[in-house]
Design a protein around this motif. Structure first.
Motif, PDB file in Angstrom:
ATOM      1  N   VAL A   1      -4.079   4.162  -7.367  1.00  0.00           N
ATOM      2  CA  VAL A   1      -4.636   4.891  -6.224  1.00  0.00           C
ATOM      3  C   VAL A   1      -4.636   3.994  -4.987  1.00  0.00           C
ATOM      4  N   LYS A   2      -5.009   2.723  -5.158  1.00  0.00           N
ATOM      5  CA  LYS A   2      -5.014   1.783  -4.039  1.00  0.00           C
ATOM      6  C   LYS A   2      -3.594   1.590  -3.496  1.00  0.00           C
ATOM      7  N   LEU A   3      -2.639   1.468  -4.394  1.00  0.00           N
ATOM      8  CA  LEU A   3      -1.243   1.330  -3.994  1.00  0.00           C
ATOM      9  C   LEU A   3      -0.764   2.562  -3.228  1.00  0.00           C
TER      10      LEU A   3
ATOM     11  N   SER B   1      -0.289   4.950   4.174  1.00  0.00           N
ATOM     12  CA  SER B   1      -0.714   4.536   5.502  1.00  0.00           C
ATOM     13  C   SER B   1       0.367   3.763   6.243  1.00  0.00           C
ATOM     14  N   ALA B   2       1.411   3.335   5.550  1.00  0.00           N
ATOM     15  CA  ALA B   2       2.503   2.589   6.183  1.00  0.00           C
ATOM     16  C   ALA B   2       3.387   3.542   6.986  1.00  0.00           C
ATOM     17  N   PRO B   3       3.869   3.095   8.145  1.00  0.00           N
ATOM     18  CA  PRO B   3       4.751   3.968   8.927  1.00  0.00           C
ATOM     19  C   PRO B   3       6.090   4.182   8.227  1.00  0.00           C
ATOM     20  N   VAL B   4       6.652   5.349   8.436  1.00  0.00           N
ATOM     21  CA  VAL B   4       7.923   5.700   7.805  1.00  0.00           C
ATOM     22  C   VAL B   4       9.079   5.030   8.547  1.00  0.00           C
ATOM     23  N   HIS B   5       8.926   4.827   9.841  1.00  0.00           N
ATOM     24  CA  HIS B   5       9.988   4.219  10.635  1.00  0.00           C
ATOM     25  C   HIS B   5       9.398   3.159  11.555  1.00  0.00           C
ATOM     26  N   THR B   6      10.234   2.396  12.173  1.00  0.00           N
ATOM     27  CA  THR B   6       9.779   1.306  13.033  1.00  0.00           C
ATOM     28  C   THR B   6      10.087   1.557  14.500  1.00  0.00           C
TER      29      THR B   6
END
Length: 97
Positions: A20-22, A28-33
């Motif tokens: 669940v933490k993973l 929450s990480a962005p899909v693109h930069t």
């Protein structure tokens, strides 16, 4: 996919806390930069070798204007100059006779 992780978090979070933490980190990480690249590009155009002594707050203000500001056609430059000139005594506007 987010619905699946929501259900796992809701019903199985006690059985798989690391999973669940993973999932929370992954979601929450962005899909693109593109946003990061846009920010760095704007920073490189604002803080050049000739403007390397700008304070962090000034760089932040300039970046905010560059990234979120409107069209320069909408700016009243005469009013901005008057506001800047009247904010404090400036050597450029004092005349020596």
């Amino acid at each position: 996919m987010s619905e699946l992780w929501f259900l796992i978090n809701k019903y199985y979070s006690s059985e798989f806390p690391n999973l669940v933490k993973l999932a929370q980190i992954d979601l929450s990480a962005p899909v693109h930069t593109a946003d990061c690249e846009t920010g760095f590009s704007a920073q490189n155009s604002v803080k050049t070798a000739h403007r390397n002594r700008l304070s962090p707050s000034t760089v932040d203000d300039l970046l905010t204007i560059k990234l979120e500001g409107g069209d320069s056609k909408d700016i009243d430059f005469q009013a901005a100059l008057k506001h800047w000139r009247d904010a404090k005594t400036r050597r450029i506007f004092t005349t020596k006779v």
